[in-house]
Design an enzyme around this catalytic site. Sequence first.
Site, PDB file in Angstrom:
ATOM      1  N   SER A 100       1.769 -17.507 -12.212  1.00 11.32           N
ATOM      2  CA  SER A 100       3.083 -17.016 -12.521  1.00 11.32           C
ATOM      3  C   SER A 100       2.909 -15.783 -13.283  1.00 11.32           C
ATOM      4  O   SER A 100       3.874 -15.443 -13.890  1.00 11.32           O
ATOM      5  CB  SER A 100       3.609 -17.936 -13.582  1.00 11.32           C
ATOM      6  OG  SER A 100       4.499 -18.784 -13.512  1.00 11.32           O
ATOM      7  N   SER A 112       6.813 -17.439 -12.763  1.00  7.63           N
ATOM      8  CA  SER A 112       7.768 -18.314 -13.924  1.00  7.63           C
ATOM      9  C   SER A 112       8.248 -17.220 -15.267  1.00  7.63           C
ATOM     10  O   SER A 112       8.830 -17.439 -15.711  1.00  7.63           O
ATOM     11  CB  SER A 112       7.480 -19.522 -14.312  1.00  7.63           C
ATOM     12  OG  SER A 112       6.559 -19.356 -15.010  1.00  7.63           O
ATOM     13  N   LYS A 138       5.680 -14.479 -24.170  1.00 10.33           N
ATOM     14  CA  LYS A 138       7.331 -15.360 -22.671  1.00 10.33           C
ATOM     15  C   LYS A 138       7.355 -16.335 -23.991  1.00 10.33           C
ATOM     16  O   LYS A 138       5.988 -16.675 -24.623  1.00 10.33           O
ATOM     17  CB  LYS A 138       5.722 -16.042 -21.664  1.00 10.33           C
ATOM     18  CG  LYS A 138       5.924 -16.493 -20.565  1.00 10.33           C
ATOM     19  CD  LYS A 138       5.375 -17.568 -20.029  1.00 10.33           C
ATOM     20  CE  LYS A 138       6.062 -18.675 -18.793  1.00 10.33           C
ATOM     21  NZ  LYS A 138       5.126 -18.661 -17.626  1.00 10.33           N
TER      22      LYS A 138
HETATM   23  N1  GLN Z   1       5.048 -20.683  -8.847  1.00  7.11           N
HETATM   24  C1  GLN Z   1       4.538 -21.756  -9.382  1.00  7.11           C
HETATM   25  C2  GLN Z   1       5.178 -22.740  -9.689  1.00  7.11           C
HETATM   26  O1  GLN Z   1       5.887 -23.329  -9.386  1.00  7.11           O
HETATM   27  C3  GLN Z   1       3.333 -21.488 -10.048  1.00  7.11           C
HETATM   28  C4  GLN Z   1       3.916 -21.955 -11.945  1.00  7.11           C
HETATM   29  C5  GLN Z   1       3.128 -20.806 -12.962  1.00  7.11           C
HETATM   30  O2  GLN Z   1       2.124 -20.139 -12.763  1.00  7.11           O
HETATM   31  N2  GLN Z   1       3.492 -21.384 -13.979  1.00  7.11           N
HETATM   32  O3  GLN Z   1       4.213 -24.091 -10.139  1.00  7.11           O
END
Ligand code: GLN
Length: 469
Positions: free
Chosen positions: A173, A149, A74
Amino acid sequence: MLNKLNLTDLSAKLQRKEISSFELVSNCLKEIKANDQKIGAFLEVFEEDALNQAKEIDKKEKIGPLEGIPIAIKDAILVKGKRNTCGSKILENYIAAYDATAVKKLKDAGMIIIGKTNMDEFAMGSSTETSAFQKTKNPVNLEYVPGGSSGGSVASVSANFVPVSLGSDTGGSIRQPAAFCGVYGLKPTYGRVSRYGLVALASSFDCIGPFARSAEDCAWIFSAIAGNDLNDSTSSKLDTQNLIEQILPVIKGLKIGLPKECFGDGINKEVKEKVELAIKKLEKLGAHISEVSLPHSKYALAVYYILLPAEASANLARFDGVRYGFSAKAENLISNYLKTRAQGFGDEVKRRIMLGTYTLSAGYYDAYYKKAQQVRTKVVEDYKKVFEKVDLLATPTTPTTAFKFGEKADPVEMYMNDILTVSANVAGVPAISIPVGFDSKKLPVGMQLVANHFEETKLLQAAKAYETL
Ligand code: GLN
């Protein structure tokens, strides 16, 4: 087709010299070239480096279990000498000065970093739509988002470009995209894997973890990256030696609790059915199933969306156009700060910075930030209590299967998607998403298993037992 094989099978073939790493890497690169234009998983592919490294490994007489196997990373996790954008224009040309500890460990184990993957900007989002660079499609059905994400990392595994990848999980995420794309995704215990070299979103929640096409493959990557690190004072000192040997399919006698708050209204009927079916299978394998309660979990989403922006606004203060990446042309220093941040950050990032600075400001701090911290403790206590009674919890990973691009234009609707994943981050406990079938639209459904702190082994054992069914 080499690229469809699991890491474990590839490892056996490589060690027996039935295939070469060069062949394997070439095959992955061929697949990426042929299909990534339509998927959009990668921001950058390191073709030459990967092939050269493979050639070197092929010269060795004996290789280790992870040696010569490609992995995607990532774009929030630093790989020395490579661009690290974090999905943001503000870091468009930022070159990482060092390897993240997780990356270093993978390199030391002989793994081949094949490229960096797309993501929501600064890991804020649940669909990878907030990336400043490109859309990533769900390889199962291109009309749908891959989740987020870590959308590029999950897509690279789901599309069979690579057997495994690294993502990060601050509120879901890793698990949510794993559920959306039909693969395995593990969020370790907070502190189990060093955060050194992971661009900070919310430092008290952030975790690095693997995506894979099997529980065993998750276990391999997890055991390679786990462990104490002097560069991250929150990393645990617990022993991580021989983790992999402990990951046998064990389920008999295991007590699995179903938190009643996670099966209520708002969870799609088909998702619920598939997860309940999977739980029945675990019961058949010898697990004891019972209903439990996490009474404060209903506040976890609100707690998360107060604390995350607060931490993020502090972490992102460093991107001011002076030290890292993009710097806007301006007549003086203040104007340089302002213009860089106005032009460099996207809407979701700005929204969270504003929310975070608001909840941390004098006069509001007690009502929001402090209150949320107090409720966080309540959520942690819920988990403590429940794990006195059961070994694992099982829930759906997400309230629905994947959604279409643009479907969740309202930010709060997007945040609601994290309702089942955030509480594990609020409490710091480990959790895994396992693919358990498809809905009537042929979209994957994920089941989440959650364990007590540092009990990843139990998670992986149960996941492995389920997969050997
Ligand atoms: N979807 C969650 C957010 O927008 C989780 C993001 C993540 O785990 N990086 O914060």
